[in-house]
Design an enzyme around this catalytic site. Structure first.
Site, PDB file in Angstrom:
ATOM      1  N   HIS A   1       0.770  -1.211   0.187  1.00  0.00           N
ATOM      2  CA  HIS A   1       0.046  -0.030  -0.188  1.00  0.00           C
ATOM      3  C   HIS A   1       0.780   1.158  -0.022  1.00  0.00           C
ATOM      4  CE1 HIS A   1       0.128   1.302   4.321  1.00  0.00           C
ATOM      5  NE2 HIS A   1       0.285  -0.123   4.707  1.00  0.00           N
TER       6      HIS A   1
ATOM      7  N   GLU B   1      -5.143   1.749   2.167  1.00  0.00           N
ATOM      8  CA  GLU B   1      -5.161   0.476   2.863  1.00  0.00           C
ATOM      9  C   GLU B   1      -5.421   0.949   4.253  1.00  0.00           C
ATOM     10  OE1 GLU B   1      -2.925  -2.373   5.579  1.00  0.00           O
ATOM     11  OE2 GLU B   1      -2.921  -0.222   5.473  1.00  0.00           O
TER      12      GLU B   1
ATOM     13  N   HIS C   1       2.879   3.780  12.858  1.00  0.00           N
ATOM     14  CA  HIS C   1       1.559   4.551  12.936  1.00  0.00           C
ATOM     15  C   HIS C   1       1.853   5.790  13.970  1.00  0.00           C
ATOM     16  CE1 HIS C   1      -1.788   2.086  11.345  1.00  0.00           C
ATOM     17  NE2 HIS C   1      -0.586   1.903  10.668  1.00  0.00           N
TER      18      HIS C   1
HETATM   19 ZN   LIG Z   1       0.512  -1.022   6.467  1.00  0.00          ZN
END
Ligand SMILES: [Zn+2]
Length: 347
Positions: free
Chosen positions: A64, A207, A318
């Site tokens: 992604h 994604e 993240h």
């Molecule tokens: Zn990922």
């Protein structure tokens, strides 16, 4: 270009989920030398096709292109930007971050405002500030000034972090989830040279908000099998239990037995494990992880497509900065190619 150079370029580019065009253009440029054909589908997935023999297996690779980020939601009359989160971001890491707002006219820096400790009440210090109470300060005098700078509701906002090399093979940057997978895919195409199989290397969109781009791409391509190239959590830092994850940075690609969206088809798992063992590529096993990858969505397409993951161990995903070892990308690319070359013995 080397793995390091490709990752630097892709990491520094903006690709907040749903606004992947800068990364898309780079992917087209970087995959073109190794592809027979480049197709951009209706959702903006980029597909590099290496044509194989007729009736040979068709294998989909998916990496992604999007990254977690923010989107301008409202502009206050004082000229501050309130935002929505695009993808899974922990509110605790947002205050005081430097960000970049990508308007139609230009991109400009901002910071996520935070209250100095001196003027925080006792109970405020203990509480997590929710993202809907935070704001981006772009130095505008008021709303008209912000509008004159070119900001609009819906503009993507990315973390403003530049790629840096640390120690031997260790690098730090933003959006390694999943530019690391994108670089692995480019590297695999480079190593593959000629193959009997048809390989469709897909840079997917959206994604991070529910594996959306991969759904259309997999339906359109209708491959016989698929591998998602993505990052996974490296747990080799203080405070992470072995039970949560035993995957370590620099110890080779991780192969998933199960995550929250996929139980890897036994044949796919055997295929990947044998490929790694026979080629003496270091690898790690992970299971029971929360979260999933494009492989989860691809595996449910049409009548079902056997799918698996090859994942690059990455610390601090993240968040605005991740850390990884470039050797893990190299070995993930090698493993991808090794698996593809022996796929007809398994499927
Ligand atoms: Zn990922």
């Amino acid at each position: 270009m080397s793995i390091n150079q490709n990752l630097e370029k892709l990491s520094n580019a903006c690709g907040v989920t749903g606004r992947e065009s800068e990364v898309k253009e780079l992917m087209i440029r970087l995959m073109t030398p190794y592809a027979d054909e480049i197709v951009v589908d209706r959702l903006d997935n980029v597909i590099a096709v290496k044509k194989g023999k007729q009736k040979a297996l068709k294998i989909m690779l998916a990496a992604h292109m999007d990254e977690v980020g923010l989107m301008v939601k409202t502009i206050t009359k004082e000229g501050f930007l309130q935002f929505a989160k695009m993808g899974g971001i922990d509110d605790r890491i947002l205050p005081a971050q430097r960000v970049k707002v990508f308007s139609k006219k230009a991109s400009f820096p901002g910071i996520i405002g935070s209250k100095p400790p001196h003027i925080q009440k006792e109970e405020e210090r203990k509480k997590i500030i929710a993202s809907d109470e935070l704001f981006i300060d772009i130095g505008a005098e008021n709303k008209d000034d912000a509008l004159a700078m070119g900001v609009s509701v819906g503009d993507p906002v990315g973390f403003d972090v530049q790629y840096v090399e640390l120690g031997k093979n260790v690098v730090v940057g933003k959006a390694f989830d999943n530019r690391a997978g994108c670089v692995t895919m480019i590297e695999a195409l480079k190593l593959m040279e000629n193959t009997d199989y048809t390989v469709c290397a897909v840079g997917t969109v959206q994604e991070e908000v529910g594996l959306r781009g991969a759904a259309g791409a997999a339906f359109g391509l209708d491959p016989d099998l698929a591998i998602a190239l993505d990052v996974t959590i490296a747990g080799d830092v203080p405070g992470v239990r072995e039970f949560d994850t035993s995957v370590k940075m620099g110890k080779g690609p991780a192969l998933t037995i199960s995550d929250s969206g996929l139980i890897t088809h036994p044949k796919v798992l055997r295929w990947l494990l044998d490929s790694a063992e026979e080629e003496k590529i270091p690898f790690q096993i992970e299971t029971g992880l929360m979260g999933s990858t494009d492989a989860a969505r691809i595996s449910l397409t049409r009548q079902g497509i056997p799918s698996g993951n090859i994942s690059i161990p990455t610390r601090y995903i993240h968040s605005p900065v991740g850390m990884l070892n470039l050797k893990d990308i190299e070995n993930s690319a090698k493993l991808t190619v090794a698996a593809i070359q022996r796929s007809s013995s398994y499927f």
